[in-house]
Structures are given as C-alpha cells and as structure tokens.
Design a protein around this motif. Sequence first.
Motif, PDB file in Angstrom:
ATOM      1  N   HIS A  66      -0.614  -4.991  -2.005  1.00 23.83           N
ATOM      2  CA  HIS A  66      -1.569  -4.568  -0.981  1.00 23.83           C
ATOM      3  C   HIS A  66      -1.718  -5.682   0.051  1.00 23.83           C
ATOM      4  N   PRO A  68      -7.120  -3.091  -1.114  1.00 23.56           N
ATOM      5  CA  PRO A  68      -6.563  -2.329  -2.243  1.00 23.56           C
ATOM      6  C   PRO A  68      -7.265  -0.982  -2.434  1.00 23.56           C
ATOM      7  N   SER A  86      -9.083   5.188  -0.418  1.00 27.42           N
ATOM      8  CA  SER A  86      -8.814   4.114   0.534  1.00 27.42           C
ATOM      9  C   SER A  86      -9.954   4.058   1.540  1.00 27.42           C
ATOM     10  N   MET A 144       0.464  -0.941   2.074  1.00 25.70           N
ATOM     11  CA  MET A 144       0.921  -1.206   0.719  1.00 25.70           C
ATOM     12  C   MET A 144       2.425  -0.990   0.589  1.00 25.70           C
TER      13      MET A 144
END
Length: 260
Positions: free
Chosen positions: A41, A45, A72, A78
Amino acid sequence: MRIYQPREELRPYVRYYWVLKGDEPFGILTFPIGCPQIIFHKKTPLYIPELDKSQSQFTISGQVNFPAHIQSDGSLEMIVAVFYPHTIGMFIDTLPSAFYNLEISGYDIENRQVNDVVQKIFDCENNKDCIDILEGFLLSKIRPSLNINRIGMSVNRLLRVPSTSINALADKACLSKRQYERVFRETVGMNPKEYARVVQFQKALWMMQRGESNYAGIAAECGYSDQSHFIRNFKELSGYTPEALIKHCAPYSDLFTNPA
C-alpha cells in the motif's frame, strides 16, 4: 485496475500482479479466492471490518474461509502479487499455515532481505518498476521442492475434479493421509478438505459468471452431494445464497479466471 503478467521464469509460481489507484471511497465484498497475496500500500491501507483492523502498508494475505467487506477511504494506491495456492512459502521462508485466516504485516516475519526489497518498492515511484524490483527478488528465491511439486499436482487435480477424495490425493502424492494433510496444510495454508470447499465455491462462482443458473447442475459439476449442500456451502463462504448474490453483485471467480 491494471494487470501485469509475470515473466516466464515466475509463471509456475506467480499468477499475476495487479495495480489499483483510486481517489473515491468505496466498499466491496470479497470472497475466499484460494490464493495467497502480497500487498503493498503506497497510500492508505484497506480496512477489513470482519477483522476490525486495517491492512499493513506491507501485507501478507493468507488463505481464508470467510467473506469480507473491505473498505477504502479514497486514498488508494496498491500493488498486489497473487501467488498460486502452494507457492508463497518458498519466497518468504514462512509456512503459509502461520497466516491462515489472517492479514499479517509482512514486517512481522522479520526477514531482512524481504524488508530491504519492500523499502526499495516504496521508494520507487513507477509501479511497473516496482514490480520489476519485486520480480528480481522472487527470481532469487526460486527453490522448487518435492513437497511443492506434490502439492501443486494435488491443487491442479482439485481444480479439475473438486470432489477428489483426500485419500486419492494422498495416494497420488505417495504419502499417508496423515502426512499428506500435514504437508498440504503447511504448503497451502489450510487443510485439504477445507481448501476443496474453497475450490468448489470458486468453481460455482465461475459457472454462474458464465451464465449458468441451474443450481442442481452446478452442484453436480462442482462435486457437491446435492443442491442443498451447494447452497449451504456457498452461503458460508460468500454470506449470500447464490440467488441473493446475483442480486447483490455480478459473480466473479478469482481462482478460475485468468485476467489478461
């Protein structure tokens, strides 16, 4: 999302990589996919309510037997490496059974070589270059073993015929049932009977993804004893009956779909 294929030498061990960026908050339902992942990430995260925790900046995601509603906050970048069910342990020198049903911080395995590679990835701005850095490390760790080959053959057999008995798999691997179950659990991260349930579920998702709606036919093809068994197992692993899931989202099998 952007998909990257591994270089040829890594294709027996790494299924693919994917990169996702986003600036809008979202939540999505995920299922047991049968493949462990390593996640980097670069921004915030993901949060996993079922575990009441956020992933680490550097996460190792193990085999799981439950659905999750990942979230999210809208600041997302990511990089994910998706491995075959039986191969991740070779690269991190840690038994996958150690992170069964867990999302662990990769820093917790205390592998200095891994940590050095991770830092290089976080220092790199171009995500394709990040994957090249990761692949350089993975190439240096390729050490096929008899057990990895044995369990790889078993996994492939289960993908073809999910109803294959544990005794038949053990015989093919030239191991006693007890030895086989131990080696499978250490290599894949869950016991073979439980992993077979994930394979059956993922194959059912794949059939539904392709438009199949005859649940009795799906049950028979995926190795369930009957339609009721199929629906019960499906709900345990997805949180929905097959009919309810179709109303919630489009079925998609990570395990049986090879993104190009």
